[in-house]
Design an enzyme around this catalytic site. Structure first.
Site, PDB file in Angstrom:
ATOM      1  N   TYR A 141      55.364  26.456  22.833  1.00  0.00           N
ATOM      2  CA  TYR A 141      54.526  27.627  23.131  1.00  0.00           C
ATOM      3  C   TYR A 141      53.853  27.399  24.473  1.00  0.00           C
ATOM      4  CZ  TYR A 141      50.664  30.959  22.899  1.00  0.00           C
ATOM      5  OH  TYR A 141      49.781  31.975  23.184  1.00  0.00           O
ATOM      6  N   GLU A 229      52.415  35.191  28.172  1.00  0.00           N
ATOM      7  CA  GLU A 229      52.685  34.343  27.006  1.00  0.00           C
ATOM      8  C   GLU A 229      54.187  34.212  26.799  1.00  0.00           C
ATOM      9  OE1 GLU A 229      52.332  35.887  22.928  1.00  0.00           O
ATOM     10  OE2 GLU A 229      50.794  34.367  22.601  1.00  0.00           O
TER      11      GLU A 229
END
Ligand code: ADP
Ligand code: MG
Length: 347
Positions: A141, A229
């Site tokens: 991530y 993101e």
């Protein structure tokens, strides 16, 4: 790591909030964000977009890839584990057969996809992305976002990315790494390499990931993003670091100098009442109660919502008329409020 200071867009916080908050930060579809990433030299896969099943089939053939991934395009995350009202499970599918892409697209387009980040009836899928699939040996991530506690951008990363990042943040917060970025200096090489190492990239992959991180930061600045993101930022068995998913939010205050970005906003997922209100320069946010609020000034509007709540009621909306409001705007505001079927009912 103090997650409570991160903005509500961070996945560890309840996502329902985003549907009730004002449309302050422009949000684009994955394929639009990936287009911007490509232009900044970020590694994304080849892809096409399609609005019909036959277009999706054609795109799958044209891709000529060993494996294909078909992805429903909606603004909410959690698509991989979502469900369509056509019965199809999963908003992200991998297949080797272009014909299957056509069949799956048929069960996606025009149907509502419900994920843990959408309202319970889901969001109608109007576009799908047909992309080259790659084997992923590891999913990490990575995000860059504005963090008030740091007075500027921060990088957030975890070696355990993928579809369960919320769970990782909640149960193993020590696996989430945070690094503040000096807005004047930008991402230093040692910072990018440290983040890459924290994400678990080893050997030559560490350098590759650090380069991706720097390019993502360049993009973050270039487009006036409030958040970039990438989940997953993945690693392939062949030793490539690739951005498999993309979510970019943009600072609405920068609209005047980001004309090309804001022109991509198709408004298809915007609340019609909020759009109508914006047309008349009214700040309107729909809420789920039955008491309409009609107030001059955001502070007073918030206080009014609080008072209603304090006395056991529920506001139907937040409406700030603003200071210099004219007769016509007041008229339009009344129209918006009285058109809400919840207003005045007993709930
Ligand atoms: P969401 O976050 O909305 O669930 P993602 O784009 O992250 O959607 O896709 C979900 C999962 O599907 C990813 O975590 C990844 O495992 C897999 N995936 C997505 N894109 C690809 C791709 N191009 N090749 C292989 N697997 C993919
Ligand atoms: Mg994802």
């Amino acid at each position: 790591n103090n997650f409570l200071t991160l903005p509500p867009s961070f996945p560890s916080l309840p996502s329902q909030c985003t549907w009730l908050s004002p449309r302050r930060w422009l949000n684009l579809q994955e394929y639009q964000s990936k287009k911007l990433m490509q232009e900044s030299g970020v590694a994304v896969q080849r892809f096409y977009v399609a609005d019909t099943a036959s277009e999706a089939l054609e795109a799958a053939k044209r891709l000529n890839a060993k494996e294909i991934v078909l992805k429903a395009q909606i603004l909410a995350g959690g698509r991989g584990k979502g469900v369509f009202d056509s019965g199809l499970k999963g908003g992200v599918h991998l297949t080797k057969d272009p014909a299957v892409v056509g069949e799956l697209a048929n069960k996606m387009l025009g149907f509502n996809l419900t994920t843990k980040q959408t309202p319970k009836d889901g969001v109608k899928v109007k576009t799908v992305m047909v992309a080259e699939a790659l084997d992923i040996s590891r999913e990490t991530y990575f995000a860059i976002l504005m963090d008030r506690s740091c007075n500027g951008p921060v990088m957030v990363g975890s070696p355990q990315g993928g579809m369960d990042i919320e769970e990782v943040a909640a149960s193993t917060p020590e696996l989430i790494f945070k690094e503040a970025i000096d807005i004047f200096e930008g991402v230093r090489d040692d910072q990018a390499l440290r983040m890459a190492a924290n994400l678990g990239f080893k050997g030559p992959l560490q350098r590759q990931a650090a380069d991706q991180i720097k390019r993502l930061y360049d993009l973050f600045l270039k487009v006036d993003a409030t958040q970039v993101e990438v989940n997953p930022l993945g690693e392939t068995p062949e030793g490539q670091v690739v951005c498999f998913d993309a979510k970019i939010n943009f600072d609405d205050n920068a609209e005047f100098r980001q004309k090309a970005v804001f022109a991509m906003d198709d408004m298809t997922e915007s609340d019609p009442t909020e759009m109508q209100a914006a047309k008349w320069d009214l700040k309107y946010i729909g809420l789920d109660g039955n008491i309409a609020c009609f107030v001059n000034g955001a502070g007073l509007a918030m206080a009014t919502c609080d008072i209603i709540d304090l006395h056991g009621g529920k506001p139907a909306n937040f409406l700030d008329l603003g200071g210099g409001v004219k007769e016509r705007q007041v008229y339009e505001a009344f129209k918006l409020l009285t058109a809400d079927p919840k207003v005045g009912t007993n709930c």
